[in-house]
Scaffold this active site. Structure first.
Site, PDB file in Angstrom:
ATOM      1  N   CYS A 128       0.828  -1.213   0.000  1.00  0.00           N
ATOM      2  CA  CYS A 128       0.000   0.000   0.000  1.00  0.00           C
ATOM      3  C   CYS A 128       0.854   1.250   0.000  1.00  0.00           C
ATOM      4  O   CYS A 128       2.028   1.235   0.350  1.00  0.00           O
ATOM      5  CB  CYS A 128      -0.858   0.042   1.275  1.00  0.00           C
ATOM      6  SG  CYS A 128      -2.156  -1.183   1.302  1.00  0.00           S
ATOM      7  N   CYS A 170      -3.041   4.817   2.627  1.00  0.00           N
ATOM      8  CA  CYS A 170      -4.132   3.846   2.457  1.00  0.00           C
ATOM      9  C   CYS A 170      -5.010   3.789   3.719  1.00  0.00           C
ATOM     10  O   CYS A 170      -4.513   3.719   4.832  1.00  0.00           O
ATOM     11  CB  CYS A 170      -3.589   2.452   2.152  1.00  0.00           C
ATOM     12  SG  CYS A 170      -4.920   1.279   1.798  1.00  0.00           S
ATOM     13  N   CYS A 229      -6.094   1.360  -2.357  1.00  0.00           N
ATOM     14  CA  CYS A 229      -5.340   2.605  -2.568  1.00  0.00           C
ATOM     15  C   CYS A 229      -4.659   2.622  -3.929  1.00  0.00           C
ATOM     16  O   CYS A 229      -4.041   3.622  -4.296  1.00  0.00           O
ATOM     17  CB  CYS A 229      -4.322   2.831  -1.449  1.00  0.00           C
ATOM     18  SG  CYS A 229      -2.984   1.617  -1.396  1.00  0.00           S
ATOM     19  N   CYS A 285      -2.443  -2.999  -3.734  1.00  0.00           N
ATOM     20  CA  CYS A 285      -3.710  -2.926  -3.004  1.00  0.00           C
ATOM     21  C   CYS A 285      -4.802  -2.389  -3.931  1.00  0.00           C
ATOM     22  O   CYS A 285      -4.603  -1.414  -4.636  1.00  0.00           O
ATOM     23  CB  CYS A 285      -3.515  -2.003  -1.811  1.00  0.00           C
ATOM     24  SG  CYS A 285      -5.020  -1.574  -0.953  1.00  0.00           S
TER      25      CYS A 285
HETATM   26 ZN   LIG Z   1      -3.894   0.035   0.237  1.00  0.00          ZN
END
Ligand SMILES: [Zn+2]
Length: 185
Positions: free
Chosen positions: A32, A36, A66, A63
């Site tokens: 991330c 995030c 994000c 991810c």
């Molecule tokens: Zn994330």
């Protein structure tokens, strides 16, 4: 940045660090950006990477929340510009700019990396060039004393300035002034 600083940024979802580093969660295999909003992982489950690419090489997936794979590098660019602005505005008053640079909140090592990636020169090369150009300009276009010019471009001693100038131009400041001023008329 230390790991502690990075961890703090992750805890605060601090988006100022997006693009500066990424964190990956070992238990989920996902990486991330610091901002995030997903659930905060346990400290012992995460590791840090400088780039999205490095995280992927280590086997982590981006991810979906994000979109750490889509991060443009704007924040990094902003930091590069911030560093440059700081140098531009303080090079005449500070011999040692490192204290100023620390106010950006990154290690000097990381600052240098970001700056070099953006401008292809190190912070000190850039800084020295600024000093040199300003000194040359003043030697040619003003009648300021060499000692005053030395202080003005951030040197604390004339001998330091003299050495620096000679190393970079092959001339002493006085000689440079004499030669260039005549040629300039
Ligand atoms: Zn994330």
């Amino acid at each position: 940045m230390t790991q502690e600083e990075m961890w703090k940024a992750v805890k605060n979802n601090d988006e100022r660090y997006d693009g500066i580093f990424f964190y990956a969660v070992k238990s989920t295999g996902i990486y991330c950006r610091p901002s995030c909003k997903s659930k905060l992982p346990k400290r012992e489950n995460i590791c840090f990477f400088n780039t999205s690419h490095e995280a992927r090489l280590a086997g982590f997936r981006p991810c979906k929340r994000c979109r750490s794979d889509l991060l443009n590098y704007q924040p990094m660019k902003d930091i590069g510009q911030k560093i440059k602005k700081l140098i531009d505005s303080t090079f005449q008053v500070k011999m040692d700019i490192n204290d100023e640079l620390k106010s950006i909140g990154l290690t000097l090592h990381r600052i240098n990396e970001i700056f070099k990636a953006q401008y292809q020169v190190s912070v000190s090369e850039y800084l020295n060039n600024l000093k040199l150009e300003e000194a040359k300009k003043r030697l040619i276009h003003t009648d300021d004393k060499v000692i005053d010019i030395a202080y003005l471009v951030g040197f604390q001693s004339v001998s330091g300035f003299y050495r620096f100038f000679k190393e970079n131009t092959g001339y002493s400041p006085a000689r440079y002034r004499k030669e260039k001023k005549i040629n300039n008329v």
